[in-house]
Design an enzyme around this catalytic site. Structure first.
Site, mmCIF file in Angstrom:
data_model
loop_
_atom_site.group_PDB
_atom_site.id
_atom_site.type_symbol
_atom_site.label_atom_id
_atom_site.label_comp_id
_atom_site.label_asym_id
_atom_site.label_seq_id
_atom_site.Cartn_x
_atom_site.Cartn_y
_atom_site.Cartn_z
ATOM 1 C CB THR A 6 -8.275 -1.385 -1.928
ATOM 2 O OG1 THR A 6 -7.262 -1.630 -0.948
ATOM 3 C CG2 THR A 6 -9.319 -0.485 -1.279
ATOM 4 C CD GLU B 173 -3.763 -6.691 -1.408
ATOM 5 O OE1 GLU B 173 -4.397 -5.724 -0.946
ATOM 6 O OE2 GLU B 173 -3.713 -7.803 -0.835
ATOM 7 C CE LYS C 165 -8.923 -8.334 2.487
ATOM 8 N NZ LYS C 165 -7.965 -7.249 2.181
ATOM 9 N N GLY D 142 0.850 -6.064 5.482
ATOM 10 C CA GLY D 142 0.932 -4.732 4.915
ATOM 11 C C GLY D 142 2.018 -3.905 5.543
ATOM 12 N N GLY E 137 -2.854 -6.462 11.164
ATOM 13 C CA GLY E 137 -2.192 -6.453 12.462
ATOM 14 C C GLY E 137 -1.459 -7.722 12.839
ATOM 15 N NE ARG F 245 -3.517 -0.334 2.524
ATOM 16 C CZ ARG F 245 -4.570 -0.791 1.862
ATOM 17 N NH1 ARG F 245 -5.158 -0.037 0.953
ATOM 18 N NH2 ARG F 245 -5.029 -2.018 2.091
#
Length: 214
Positions: free
Chosen positions: A74, A45, A134, A184, A164, A22
């Site tokens: 997303t 991703e 997921k 992430g 997390g 991201r």
């Protein structure tokens, strides 16, 4: 089974991590992607709320698409699925369960991994054809939740935990029935160097080895 789906299952077995980049920019995506692959992570991703995400998907798919599975995160509507395919992406990850997005992804021969939180959402995603699901956000759940859901969910649909997760958590989630993880910010944050990303990726991959989880 499409080539993309076959690659998803094969790469996930080799290393059950999806790297979520991201905030990454096109000019850095190839170097970061190569660093991830060299550390052993082969599913990548690029969330669509990153800068110029389709260009990043295009560049990374062209560079490492033969060695890994590259796609988008997303993804919220069917038009975005079409753009992912056009850019060369083969993976579509969403934060939610949207049957139209899932069906469009499957018809296009791409890999569908929608987000879910409740059993109802999980079963809806599977009914629409999802190749994996997921659990998101994992911060709001526990391994006990996964264990309870695994008692009723089909075993042949991979369940990935996202949100997390740390290396110390791997063993508990896997023992509960999780099949993998999406990482992430613990793996990549905008502005990180290639060396930093590679070192973190290598530590996560090492933490997945059976001996490291004992």
């Amino acid at each position: 089974m499409s080539p993309a789906v076959e690659a998803f299952h094969r790469y996930r077995v080799e290393c059950p991590i999806i790297a979520i980049l991201r905030g990454i920019a096109p000019d850095e995506v190839v170097r970061v992607g190569e660093a991830l692959l060299s550390a052993g992570i082969r599913i990548i991703e690029i969330p669509l709320n990153s800068p110029d995400p389709f260009e990043s998907i295009r560049r990374l798919s062209k560079s490492v698409g033969g060695q890994g599975l590259v796609g988008a995160g997303t993804v919220l509507d069917v038009d975005q699925v079409a753009r992912v395919e056009e850019a060369g992406g083969r993976l579509v990850v969403s934060p939610n369960t949207d049957a139209a997005v899932i069906k469009k992804t499957v018809v296009s021969g791409l890999v569908s991994v929608p987000g879910y939180f409740t059993p109802s959402e999980a079963f809806a995603a599977i009914a629409a054809g999802a190749h994996g699901i997921k659990l998101f956000p994992a911060e709001a759940a526990t391994p006990a939740v996964v264990k309870a859901q695994r008692a009723v969910l089909p075993n042949d649909v991979p369940l990935l935990v996202v949100g997390g997760v740390t290396a110390d958590d791997f063993g508990r989630w896997l023992a509960a029935g999780a099949d993998g993880f999406g990482l992430g910010g613990a793996l990549y944050r905008a502005g990180d160097t290639v060396t930093q990303v590679h070192q973190r990726a290598a530590r996560f991959v090492a933490a997945l080895k059976p001996g490291a989880r004992q």
